[in-house]
Design a protein around this motif. Structure first.
Motif, mmCIF file in Angstrom:
data_model
loop_
_atom_site.group_PDB
_atom_site.id
_atom_site.type_symbol
_atom_site.label_atom_id
_atom_site.label_comp_id
_atom_site.label_asym_id
_atom_site.label_seq_id
_atom_site.Cartn_x
_atom_site.Cartn_y
_atom_site.Cartn_z
ATOM 1 N N GLY A 9 15.099 15.813 -6.657
ATOM 2 C CA GLY A 9 13.823 15.308 -6.129
ATOM 3 C C GLY A 9 14.082 14.427 -4.921
ATOM 4 O O GLY A 9 15.099 14.560 -4.237
ATOM 5 N N GLY A 12 17.329 12.025 -5.338
ATOM 6 C CA GLY A 12 18.547 12.834 -5.457
ATOM 7 C C GLY A 12 18.875 13.512 -4.129
ATOM 8 O O GLY A 12 20.026 13.503 -3.673
ATOM 9 N N ASN A 32 18.679 21.571 -10.590
ATOM 10 C CA ASN A 32 17.338 21.013 -10.756
ATOM 11 C C ASN A 32 16.570 21.865 -11.753
ATOM 12 O O ASN A 32 16.746 23.085 -11.805
ATOM 13 N N ARG A 33 15.709 21.191 -12.533
ATOM 14 C CA ARG A 33 14.939 21.926 -13.551
ATOM 15 C C ARG A 33 14.187 23.103 -12.912
ATOM 16 O O ARG A 33 14.263 24.224 -13.380
ATOM 17 N N LYS A 37 13.917 24.046 -5.878
ATOM 18 C CA LYS A 37 14.203 22.774 -5.187
ATOM 19 C C LYS A 37 15.694 22.640 -4.917
ATOM 20 O O LYS A 37 16.104 22.204 -3.843
ATOM 21 N N LEU A 54 23.125 22.994 -16.486
ATOM 22 C CA LEU A 54 23.642 21.616 -16.520
ATOM 23 C C LEU A 54 25.134 21.579 -16.845
ATOM 24 O O LEU A 54 25.902 20.817 -16.258
ATOM 25 N N SER A 67 19.553 11.928 -11.207
ATOM 26 C CA SER A 67 18.406 11.371 -10.501
ATOM 27 C C SER A 67 17.126 12.035 -10.988
ATOM 28 O O SER A 67 16.410 12.681 -10.232
ATOM 29 N N PRO A 70 13.083 8.511 -15.701
ATOM 30 C CA PRO A 70 13.654 7.979 -16.950
ATOM 31 C C PRO A 70 13.276 8.793 -18.188
ATOM 32 O O PRO A 70 14.118 9.032 -19.054
ATOM 33 N N ALA A 75 16.731 15.022 -21.816
ATOM 34 C CA ALA A 75 17.014 16.455 -21.606
ATOM 35 C C ALA A 75 18.155 16.656 -20.610
ATOM 36 O O ALA A 75 19.000 17.531 -20.792
ATOM 37 N N ALA A 76 18.187 15.818 -19.583
ATOM 38 C CA ALA A 76 19.192 16.018 -18.523
ATOM 39 C C ALA A 76 20.597 15.643 -18.980
ATOM 40 O O ALA A 76 21.579 16.186 -18.484
ATOM 41 N N VAL A 91 20.485 6.667 -11.378
ATOM 42 C CA VAL A 91 19.556 5.866 -10.570
ATOM 43 C C VAL A 91 18.232 5.655 -11.313
ATOM 44 O O VAL A 91 17.282 5.145 -10.739
ATOM 45 N N ALA A 92 18.173 6.057 -12.577
ATOM 46 C CA ALA A 92 16.919 5.947 -13.333
ATOM 47 C C ALA A 92 16.535 4.483 -13.539
ATOM 48 O O ALA A 92 17.301 3.718 -14.127
ATOM 49 N N ALA A 93 15.356 4.130 -13.058
ATOM 50 C CA ALA A 93 14.915 2.735 -13.131
ATOM 51 C C ALA A 93 14.801 2.280 -14.584
ATOM 52 O O ALA A 93 14.253 2.991 -15.429
ATOM 53 N N PRO A 113 18.406 1.985 -6.342
ATOM 54 C CA PRO A 113 18.231 2.172 -4.895
ATOM 55 C C PRO A 113 16.785 1.826 -4.502
ATOM 56 O O PRO A 113 16.001 1.430 -5.361
ATOM 57 N N ASN A 114 16.436 1.949 -3.232
ATOM 58 C CA ASN A 114 15.013 1.855 -2.868
ATOM 59 C C ASN A 114 14.658 2.955 -1.869
ATOM 60 O O ASN A 114 15.538 3.670 -1.385
HETATM 61 N N1 LIG Z 1 11.987 7.355 -5.306
HETATM 62 C C1 LIG Z 1 12.358 6.081 -5.296
HETATM 63 O O1 LIG Z 1 12.036 5.316 -4.413
HETATM 64 C C2 LIG Z 1 13.248 5.522 -6.360
HETATM 65 C C3 LIG Z 1 13.718 4.200 -6.229
HETATM 66 C C4 LIG Z 1 14.558 3.719 -7.223
HETATM 67 C C5 LIG Z 1 14.917 4.508 -8.303
HETATM 68 N N2 LIG Z 1 14.429 5.780 -8.391
HETATM 69 C C6 LIG Z 1 14.778 6.580 -9.548
HETATM 70 O O2 LIG Z 1 15.230 7.838 -9.121
HETATM 71 C C7 LIG Z 1 14.943 8.791 -10.118
HETATM 72 C C8 LIG Z 1 14.338 10.022 -9.456
HETATM 73 O O3 LIG Z 1 13.156 9.630 -8.794
HETATM 74 P P1 LIG Z 1 12.488 10.563 -7.683
HETATM 75 O O4 LIG Z 1 11.496 9.718 -6.985
HETATM 76 O O5 LIG Z 1 13.523 11.268 -6.904
HETATM 77 O O6 LIG Z 1 11.721 11.614 -8.641
HETATM 78 P P2 LIG Z 1 11.360 13.141 -8.360
HETATM 79 O O7 LIG Z 1 11.135 13.371 -6.905
HETATM 80 O O8 LIG Z 1 10.287 13.490 -9.332
HETATM 81 O O9 LIG Z 1 12.700 13.908 -8.750
HETATM 82 C C9 LIG Z 1 13.131 14.090 -10.058
HETATM 83 C C10 LIG Z 1 13.744 15.479 -10.144
HETATM 84 O O10 LIG Z 1 14.397 15.625 -11.399
HETATM 85 C C11 LIG Z 1 14.213 16.983 -11.803
HETATM 86 N N3 LIG Z 1 14.452 17.097 -13.258
HETATM 87 C C12 LIG Z 1 13.700 16.634 -14.278
HETATM 88 N N4 LIG Z 1 14.273 16.924 -15.475
HETATM 89 C C13 LIG Z 1 15.422 17.594 -15.185
HETATM 90 C C14 LIG Z 1 16.452 18.157 -15.983
HETATM 91 N N5 LIG Z 1 16.426 18.108 -17.319
HETATM 92 N N6 LIG Z 1 17.473 18.768 -15.356
HETATM 93 C C15 LIG Z 1 17.516 18.861 -14.005
HETATM 94 N N7 LIG Z 1 16.569 18.347 -13.194
HETATM 95 C C16 LIG Z 1 15.537 17.715 -13.772
HETATM 96 C C17 LIG Z 1 12.805 17.295 -11.416
HETATM 97 O O11 LIG Z 1 12.640 18.691 -11.376
HETATM 98 P P3 LIG Z 1 11.220 19.425 -11.223
HETATM 99 O O12 LIG Z 1 11.243 19.954 -9.816
HETATM 100 O O13 LIG Z 1 11.230 20.504 -12.249
HETATM 101 O O14 LIG Z 1 10.152 18.407 -11.470
HETATM 102 C C18 LIG Z 1 12.721 16.614 -10.038
HETATM 103 O O15 LIG Z 1 13.096 17.472 -8.993
HETATM 104 C C19 LIG Z 1 13.989 8.133 -11.119
HETATM 105 O O16 LIG Z 1 14.693 7.838 -12.315
HETATM 106 C C20 LIG Z 1 13.584 6.847 -10.441
HETATM 107 O O17 LIG Z 1 13.436 5.796 -11.385
HETATM 108 C C21 LIG Z 1 13.596 6.305 -7.440
#
Ligand SMILES: NC(=O)c1ccc[n+]([C@@H]2O[C@H](COP(=O)([O-])OP(=O)(O)OC[C@H]3O[C@@H](n4cnc5c(N)ncnc54)[C@H](OP(=O)(O)O)[C@@H]3O)[C@@H](O)[C@H]2O)c1
Length: 260
Positions: A9, A12, A32-33, A37, A54, A67, A70, A75-76, A91-93, A113-114
């Motif tokens: 996502g 990541g 990625n699920r 992507k 995986l 990534s 949470p 599953a991951a 990086v899961a918050a 991260p941010n």
């Molecule tokens: N974005 C930020 O600013 C930020 C800041 C700090 C921390 N974080 C942390 O970063 C993590 C990811 O955030 P994000 O914003 O990047 O979210 P995101 O864009 O929703 O990305 C998450 C990705 O994980 C995939 N996924 C879910 N379950 C899976 C599995 N079992 N196996 C493989 N892939 C799987 C999802 O696939 P699908 O395409 O199927 O949905 C999606 O592409 C979170 O834990 C968040 O707390 C994010």
């Protein structure tokens, strides 16, 4: 070095982009699920290939970044995967290194991260889980520096990190929006006001960083007696801006602890 990425996502993809561009000796296996992507991300990078599952990511990688949100971690990080000898960077918050260790028995490193990491200007903090080593810390810093700055903290401070740098970009966006609105109120066209406000915050932040001076000292340097800037500062103090920011960081820190 062989890197794995689970979850392609926003965060990541940003991490993988930065890491692979900074070091061509690193190759990545990603999963990625929703496969499309991962395929799109791999095709935009030289050294990345998509894994069918995986297990392949974990098997083929020395360091694996996870990534996913949470609530998708269970599953991951399925217990059927063999994590022995692997370094897991999450990086899961809000998910503690202890929970990650229980799920995998891997050497674990937890990162906050941010969003400016998406443009290589991130502020990340990390802490080591029980089994992680100093070499793991060096490796993680090297990887995270490719998307911005990185600091190491004790795990008990990760909620405070969330309060300052994790949630911080939103406070700054709010400041930029408010300063732009004020510029419009005082007669500036919207685009001009937004450009001036944005560059002013960016420039002032760089002044703090590059001069090494305390922000209070820099503020003193630009406030002449009876001038415009001290009049503006007095208005900020009258309306409690300093206290509002302290309360914002405090509230986000407390909320992070509640969610964790
Ligand atoms: N974005 C930020 O600013 C930020 C800041 C700090 C921390 N974080 C942390 O970063 C993590 C990811 O955030 P994000 O914003 O990047 O979210 P995101 O864009 O929703 O990305 C998450 C990705 O994980 C995939 N996924 C879910 N379950 C899976 C599995 N079992 N196996 C493989 N892939 C799987 C999802 O696939 P699908 O395409 O199927 O949905 C999606 O592409 C979170 O834990 C968040 O707390 C994010």
């Amino acid at each position: 070095m062989k890197l794995g990425l689970i979850g392609c996502g926003k965060m990541g993809a940003a991490l993988l982009n930065g890491i692979l561009k900074a070091d061509p000796t690193i190759s990545a296996t990603i999963y990625n699920r929703t496969e499309a992507k991962a395929t799109a991300l791999a095709s935009s990078l030289e050294n990345a290939s998509v894994a069918p599952d995986l297990a392949t990511v974990v098997k083929e990688s020395e360091v694996i970044i996870v990534s996913v949100k949470p609530y998708d971690l269970g599953a991951a990080l399925s217990s059927e995967l063999d994590w022995s000898g692997k370094l897991l960077i999450s990086v899961a918050a809000g998910v503690t290194s202890e929970s990650l260790l229980q799920m995998t028995q891997a050497r674990v490193l937890r990162v906050m991260p941010n969003t400016p990491s998406l443009i290589g200007q991130g502020a990340s903090a990390y802490c080591l889980g029980a089994l992680a080593t100093e070499e793991d810390a060096v490796m993680a810093e090297r990887l995270l520096q490719s998307v911005g700055q990185v600091v190491r903290v004790e795990e008990k401070l990760m909620d405070a990190v969330t309060g300052v740098s994790g949630s911080g970009p939103a406070y700054v966006y709010t400041m930029i929006e408010a300063m732009s609105d004020a510029g419009v109120k005082m007669g500036l066209p919207r685009t001009v006001a937004l450009q001036l406000a944005t560059q002013t915050l960016k420039g002032a932040a760089m002044m703090v960083e590059e001069s090494g001076l305390h922000p209070g000292e820099l503020k003193d340097q630009v406030t002449s007696p009876g001038g415009t800037t001290i009049a503006g500062i007095a208005a900020l103090e009258e309306h409690g801006v300093r206290n509002a920011l302290i309360k914002a960081v405090e509230a986000a820190t407390i909320r992070s602890a509640e969610l964790g």
